[in-house]
Design an enzyme around this catalytic site. Structure first.
Site, short mmCIF file in Angstrom:
data_model
loop_
_atom_site.label_atom_id
_atom_site.label_comp_id
_atom_site.label_asym_id
_atom_site.label_seq_id
_atom_site.Cartn_x
_atom_site.Cartn_y
_atom_site.Cartn_z
N GLY B 13 0.82 -1.20 0.00
CA GLY B 13 0.00 0.00 0.00
C GLY B 13 0.85 1.25 0.00
N ASN B 108 5.94 -5.82 5.85
CA ASN B 108 6.36 -7.16 6.30
C ASN B 108 6.64 -8.10 5.14
OD1 ASN B 108 4.23 -5.76 7.72
ND2 ASN B 108 4.58 -7.21 9.38
N ILE B 137 1.65 2.26 6.81
CA ILE B 137 0.81 3.09 7.67
C ILE B 137 0.32 2.30 8.88
CG2 ILE B 137 0.02 4.53 5.75
CD1 ILE B 137 -2.73 3.10 5.99
N ASP B 138 0.45 0.95 8.82
CA ASP B 138 -0.03 0.12 9.93
C ASP B 138 0.89 0.14 11.14
OD1 ASP B 138 -2.24 -0.66 8.46
OD2 ASP B 138 -1.22 -2.38 7.58
N GLY B 181 -6.50 -0.99 9.52
CA GLY B 181 -5.70 -1.73 10.48
C GLY B 181 -6.28 -3.10 10.74
N GLU B 237 -10.88 -1.41 11.40
CA GLU B 237 -11.55 -2.33 10.46
C GLU B 237 -11.30 -3.79 10.83
OE1 GLU B 237 -9.79 -1.61 6.59
OE2 GLU B 237 -7.88 -2.49 7.17
N ARG B 298 -4.79 7.22 3.61
CA ARG B 298 -3.42 6.91 3.21
C ARG B 298 -2.98 7.68 1.98
NH1 ARG B 298 -3.80 0.79 0.75
NH2 ARG B 298 -4.16 1.40 -1.39
#
Lengths: 404, 404
Positions: B13, B108, B137-138, B181, B237, B298
């Site tokens: 993302g 990740n 962003i997580d 998230g 979410e 985002r």
């Protein structure tokens, strides 16, 4: 004049700059030596009939300036739509508190409230001066070039689509962004100002001024997707079919047979989800995403047009000047006098009250899914200074070795 | 060294600052006289296996700076999650183009891709230096104080809730804002930084680190609404029940019996709508509104943390320095060294690859619906300078005359 008490209130949906108008009234009124008190009614007309007043005279000019720069309605707002009887109650309270100047910041309904109260005062021989101060993100008041609050919301929508376009270019697919606007498409059309390069989105824009046909919509999306490998779409929440029925309701019946109750237009993601479902099912496109801008577009803190701030302040100031130096009630209007400059006028309340402006034909492209350059020229200066800008890499391709 | 060719790509993302890292690599690499070419792969690892490369050396430093300040991934991105075979193809292409330095900006999954490619190069005796550059962003990468991209998205969420709170105070009701998230609640928890006065929202925050129980949620909302006459709620979410099943799916089955297909977490307003329906039906509250922040959070252009921008640039620069002056592959990590200052380290790829960080217990309040002061101290400096602020009127009430 008599009591020297003036009253100001805020009605309808909040905007990013509605407090500028409130503070414009409060600070400008202090300059008139006849004014002894500036009252504010809490939660609009509801606060008037309930006599819920605060004394804005007992506030520092420093804090008033900070509140002016804060979005949403500092006095609180209301969705009450006063009828004749409600307006009579308003007038009853104004008279009891010996308030001889009434300023109401709001949209169409609010202007109609001011009109009725003004007429009742005249009929009763009470010396009231009543002024309507415009605000609405919908930009749907007649007689004004534009309305305070619209430019900042338009800026949010333009910035949102500029970003959504970049996101969509990075991870291609179909993106549907649903924007507020029940009858007027101005705010949805502002999405076009987020577009920079010819192949940027939004590629398709749907406003309530044009009838929405699902089959044509799907054909438009299919064609755009075939051309660009992606498609960014701006849709007004108020899109409707030829009979005027909102698409949100129609599609809900089609796609989800036992959906219960009315589909509300704001505060729900239903329309975006339903359009996305239709695109997935009918066009077989896998990556389809829908966002509903909802309340973010009108209350996001930190996205504001400085032109809008300045004008919202000025309509408040001009309202006070018209009230004390003018000879009639009215509604303050914004006139465009240059590219870009504005001036203000006081319109008769009957010219504005309860009327709705929609997008003029010259602002909508012939194909019905884009705006014209006339609209771009109209909106651009209102967005204010410091609009963020998007740039692309322009570097050369490297020749392939393994798969030439 | 041999060819002097380095390759950089962006995966997953997009973020508001991922191009800062890209430009950090490109500009820093030019300072090394051994570097002859800086290639960029289009659309992440997909562009590597397809040999879709552009030559970033043939770009002006001026335009690189403009691209750095543009959100989303300038090279394009991909959702491909490479397995061993896919990584072998990546390595095959790197070898064909004699690329001896590989930089991958991602989360990740991207770090795991770098790990596998690094191991395959070593097994083949090929002199590759592979560095993972963090972004998400997580904020869910292990080993870093935080990840580039998170601070800017957190700033958007904090500003959005600051505004939504003002809107909700003006027109009271219940407001549900759904934030991205899936496993980590950091971004949802950032909503707490939009709160200023003690009675401000968000009043309730639900993160995936805690089991979500609908009955308890409704009791929380009921209590808050009774106390404040309104309620602003931040929901991740990824909230799930005790079995780990996402609430979006569970509620869809309960409330809308014949909903078809899986409920995706982003790009749909389903979770917000379903929670709102439950509040309306069970608590009898009339004005309930739900927004899903979706892609706005985002990709919104013009809402960025300057701290985030600077750090995203620096992780790109540090990656190049580690690649040329260090002796091993790795993942660049951010370390907090003061309040506030940061430094960088190179972690072994195996320490980061494929692992997921979630919110630490000390960041979540005991009641499970708020954050702690430790979290506020952790996040505040990351949001950067110039955070917009909200102010209130503080003036005295006017005594009632008609209804004293």
């Amino acid at each position: 004049m008599g009591s020297g008490r003036i009253l100001v209130a805020q009605g309808g949906g909040p905007t990013a700059v509605i407090n500028q108008s409130l503070v414009g009234v409060a600070l400008e009124a202090r300059r008139f030596r006849d004014v002894t008190r500036v009252y504010g009614a809490l939660h609009g007309v509801r606060g008037i009939v309930d006599e819920e007043f605060v004394d804005l005279t007992q506030e520092t000019s420093h804090n008033l300036e900070l509140v002016a720069a804060t979005p949403s309605s500092a006095l609180g707002s209301t969705r009450d739509k006063p009828d004749e009887q409600y307006c009579a109650e308003i007038f009853h309270v104004l008279r009891a508190h010996e308030i001889e100047h009434f300023f109401y910041i709001g949209g169409n309904d609010s202007s109609d409230t001011v009109r009725i109260v003004s007429e009742q005062a005249r009929a009763a021989g009470y010396p009231l001066r009543a002024i309507h101060i415009p605000k609405t993100i919908d930009n749907d008041l007649v007689g004004s070039d534009h309305t305070p609050g619209f430019p900042s919301a338009a800026r949010f929508v333009a910035q949102a689509f500029a970003g959504a376009n970049l996101d969509n270019a990075s991870l291609p697919g179909v993106y549907v962004g649903v924007v507020m606007g029940r009858h007027a498409g101005f705010l949805t059309a502002a999405a076009a100002l987020g577009k920079k390069f010819p192949d940027d989105g939004p590629h398709l824009i749907y406003v309530p001024e044009r009838t929405f046909e699902l089959e044509r919509f799907l054909a438009d999306v299919k064609e755009t997707y075939a051309r660009h490998g992606r498609c960014v779409i701006a849709v007004s929440e108020g899109i409707h079919d030829a009979s005027g029925a909102p698409i949100a309701t129609l599609l809900a019946k089609d796609v989800e047979k036992d959906a219960h109750g009315n589909v509300q237009l704001s505060g729900t993601g239903a329309l975006a989800d339903l359009l996305c479902d239709a695109i997935k099912a009918r066009l077989g496109i896998k990556r389809v995403r829908g966002d509903t801008f909802g309340y973010l577009q009108r209350s996001f803190i930190g996205c504001v047009s400085d032109v809008d701030q300045r004008e919202a302040r000025e309509v408040g100031e001009k309202a006070v000047q018209h009230a004390f130096w003018g000879e009639r009630d009215g509604s303050v209007a914004i006139r465009r006098t240059g590219f870009y400059s504005a001036d203000y006028a006081l319109l008769p309340l009957t010219d504005v009250a309860g009327k709705t402006r929609t997008m003029e034909d010259e602002f909508i492209a012939a194909n019905g899914t884009d705006v014209t350059d006339a609209f771009r020229l109209y909106l651009r200066p209102l967005l204010g200074s410091g609009m963020p800008d998007a740039f692309r890499l322009r570097c050369a391709r490297v020749p392939k070795i393994l798969k030439p």
